[in-house]
Design an enzyme around this catalytic site. Structure first.
Site, PDB file in Angstrom:
ATOM      1  N   ALA A 152      31.737 -44.226 -30.049  1.00  0.00           N
ATOM      2  CA  ALA A 152      30.741 -43.147 -29.985  1.00  0.00           C
ATOM      3  C   ALA A 152      29.563 -43.519 -29.146  1.00  0.00           C
ATOM      4  CB  ALA A 152      30.030 -43.340 -31.190  1.00  0.00           C
ATOM      5  N   TYR A 153      29.436 -44.510 -28.686  1.00  0.00           N
ATOM      6  CA  TYR A 153      28.606 -44.920 -27.681  1.00  0.00           C
ATOM      7  C   TYR A 153      29.242 -44.527 -26.384  1.00  0.00           C
ATOM      8  CZ  TYR A 153      25.609 -48.237 -24.716  1.00  0.00           C
ATOM      9  OH  TYR A 153      24.719 -48.858 -23.895  1.00  0.00           O
ATOM     10  N   SER A 154      30.434 -44.889 -26.150  1.00  0.00           N
ATOM     11  CA  SER A 154      31.123 -44.430 -24.992  1.00  0.00           C
ATOM     12  C   SER A 154      30.879 -43.046 -24.610  1.00  0.00           C
ATOM     13  CB  SER A 154      32.519 -45.123 -24.758  1.00  0.00           C
ATOM     14  OG  SER A 154      32.742 -46.398 -24.993  1.00  0.00           O
ATOM     15  N   LYS A 157      27.534 -41.803 -23.940  1.00  0.00           N
ATOM     16  CA  LYS A 157      26.792 -42.222 -22.588  1.00  0.00           C
ATOM     17  C   LYS A 157      27.646 -41.652 -21.385  1.00  0.00           C
ATOM     18  CE  LYS A 157      24.037 -45.403 -23.520  1.00  0.00           C
ATOM     19  NZ  LYS A 157      22.460 -45.135 -23.285  1.00  0.00           N
TER      20      LYS A 157
END
Ligand SMILES: NC(=O)c1ccc[n+]([C@@H]2O[C@H](COP(=O)([O-])OP(=O)(O)OC[C@H]3O[C@@H](n4cnc5c(N)ncnc54)[C@H](O)[C@@H]3O)[C@@H](O)[C@H]2O)c1
Length: 246
Positions: A152-154, A157
């Site tokens: 999710a973070y990747s 970003k």
């Protein structure tokens, strides 16, 4: 320092602590008046920070209505906004993508990606009307590489990097420049909670063999949002000690 931010007003989101605080400190020392936006502004301690904030704004940047209100209040307090640094972010849990909790996925995307759109959505018309501005979005090496177990973070970003490119092309003739940074792991207090093995593994991926310092982020951002950076927009500046040479 070969640039100045004298007379400029900067908004830094997620600046009560960590990287955002370091960026706010550098902008302040370059001459800007700085508004600190955070979910928890009580965390900001002027003594520890070493500077006074010009405006403290409690806001959840994942809510468009809250961002609209915060922007109006900040402009009322400081007169205008020339610089926006979208720094607020969360990591989310570490889990394989096929087991990633759906509600948490939505929260990470809301805080790390939607917030960037929301803050730009309110700031850009103001900057265009004033004849210019600078926006800096804090992405991550994860947005370029896609790091395992933090999908999710990747994804968020990576989305920030792509959004920045789109908006930059739209704004290229408006003197509103919008860029990203993609840092590798920064040395923060969170290190205390990490095992030595984990920290060593992170350092091993970095050709310079050390972690990034908050001051290095602040110095780069201060230059990118200054008038000295005048012919670069839509770009993702690297802060990985040689790990990402693309
Ligand atoms: N620390 C690293 O190694 C690293 C590396 C690459 C990128 N980044 C990015 O840098 C940014 C800052 O990271 P950090 O390590 O300083 O994190 P941090 O957790 O120390 O600070 C984040 C700040 O954002 C605030 N915040 C969180 N959610 C918010 C919301 N919904 N609305 C308003 N404020 C909110 C928090 O209260 C906190 O003050 C993040 O975008 C992160 O993804 C960090």
């Amino acid at each position: 320092m070969n640039h100045t931010l004298d007379g400029q007003v900067a908004i830094v989101t997620g600046a009560a602590r960590g990287i955002g605080l370091g960026i706010a400190r550098e902008l302040k020392s370059a001459g800007a008046r700085v508004a600190i936006w955070d979910l928890d502004v009580k965390e900001f301690d002027a003594k520890l920070a070493g500077f006074e904030a010009d405006h403290l704004q409690a806001v959840d940047v994942s809510s468009y209505e809250a961002v609209e209100r915060a922007f109006a209040t900040t402009v009322d307090a400081l007169g205008h906004a020339d610089i926006l640094v979208n720094n607020a972010g969360i990591n989310g849990p570490v889990a394989p993508s096929w087991e990633y909790p759906v509600a948490t996925w939505q929260r990470v995307l809301a805080v790390d990606l939607n917030s960037v759109f929301y803050c730009c959505r309110v700031a850009i018309p103001h900057m265009r009307a004033r004849g210019g501005g600078r926006i800096l979005n804090v992405a991550s090496i994860a947005g370029k590489e896609g790091v395992q177990y933090i999908s999710a973070y990747s994804a968020a970003k990576g989305g920030v990097i792509a959004f920045t490119k789109s908006a930059a092309k739209e704004l290229a003739r408006d003197n509103v420049l919008i860029n990203c940074i993609a840092p590798a792991m920064v040395e923060t207090e969170l290190m205390k909670e990490m095992s030595e093995a984990h920290i060593d593994a992170s350092k091993a991926k970095i050709p310079m063999g050390r972690l990034l310092q908050i001051e290095e982020v602040g110095r780069m951002v201060s230059w990118i949002v200054s008038p000295a950076c005048s012919f670069t927009t839509g770009f993702t500046f690297d802060l990985t000690g040689g790990r990402a040479t693309y």
